[in-house]
Design a protein around this motif. Structure first.
Motif, PDB file in Angstrom:
ATOM      1  N   ILE A   2       0.853  -1.188   0.000  1.00  0.00           N
ATOM      2  CA  ILE A   2       0.000   0.000   0.000  1.00  0.00           C
ATOM      3  C   ILE A   2       0.889   1.239   0.000  1.00  0.00           C
ATOM      4  O   ILE A   2       1.796   1.362   0.820  1.00  0.00           O
ATOM      5  N   GLU A   3       0.585   2.140  -0.937  1.00  0.00           N
ATOM      6  CA  GLU A   3       1.362   3.370  -1.028  1.00  0.00           C
ATOM      7  C   GLU A   3       0.807   4.370  -0.024  1.00  0.00           C
ATOM      8  O   GLU A   3      -0.389   4.609   0.035  1.00  0.00           O
ATOM      9  N   GLN A   4       1.674   4.926   0.787  1.00  0.00           N
ATOM     10  CA  GLN A   4       1.248   5.915   1.785  1.00  0.00           C
ATOM     11  C   GLN A   4       1.397   7.312   1.202  1.00  0.00           C
ATOM     12  O   GLN A   4       2.388   7.618   0.553  1.00  0.00           O
ATOM     13  N   LYS A   5       0.401   8.132   1.455  1.00  0.00           N
ATOM     14  CA  LYS A   5       0.454   9.517   1.006  1.00  0.00           C
ATOM     15  C   LYS A   5       1.086  10.371   2.090  1.00  0.00           C
ATOM     16  O   LYS A   5       0.801  10.196   3.274  1.00  0.00           O
ATOM     17  N   LYS A   6       1.931  11.266   1.683  1.00  0.00           N
ATOM     18  CA  LYS A   6       2.554  12.181   2.642  1.00  0.00           C
ATOM     19  C   LYS A   6       1.568  13.293   2.963  1.00  0.00           C
ATOM     20  O   LYS A   6       0.953  13.872   2.075  1.00  0.00           O
ATOM     21  N   ILE A   7       1.442  13.573   4.236  1.00  0.00           N
ATOM     22  CA  ILE A   7       0.603  14.689   4.670  1.00  0.00           C
ATOM     23  C   ILE A   7       1.491  15.921   4.718  1.00  0.00           C
ATOM     24  O   ILE A   7       2.500  15.950   5.415  1.00  0.00           O
TER      25      ILE A   7
END
Length: 64
Positions: A2-7
Motif C-alpha cells: 500500500i502506497e502511503q500519502k505524505k501529509i
C-alpha cells in the motif's frame, strides 16, 4: 504494498499583533510599503491599524 500519502503541513505565518501562528490560506494580509503583514482576524488588524495610524487624540490622564 500500500502506497502511503505524505501529509503536507500548510504553510503558516505569524499574526503581526498577537503572534499566533495561522495557516497562510486563513490569514488576512495587508500590503504595507515594503512588506506584507498578516493577521489572524479583524480584531488584530484593527488593533494594528490604530497603533500605526491613530486618528483619535490620546485620552488625557486623570489628575488626582
Amino acid at each position: 504494498m500500500i502506497e502511503q500519502k505524505k501529509i503536507i503541513e500548510p504553510e503558516k505565518v505569524a499574526c503581526e499583533v498577537c503572534f499566533k501562528e495561522i495557516p497562510l490560506s486563513e490569514a488576512t494580509s495587508v500590503k504595507a510599503t515594503d512588506y506584507i503583514v498578516y493577521y489572524c482576524g479583524l480584531e488584530c488588524y484593527d488593533q494594528w491599524r490604530k497603533q500605526k495610524d491613530p486618528k483619535e487624540p490620546p485620552v488625557p490622564a486623570d489628575k488626582d
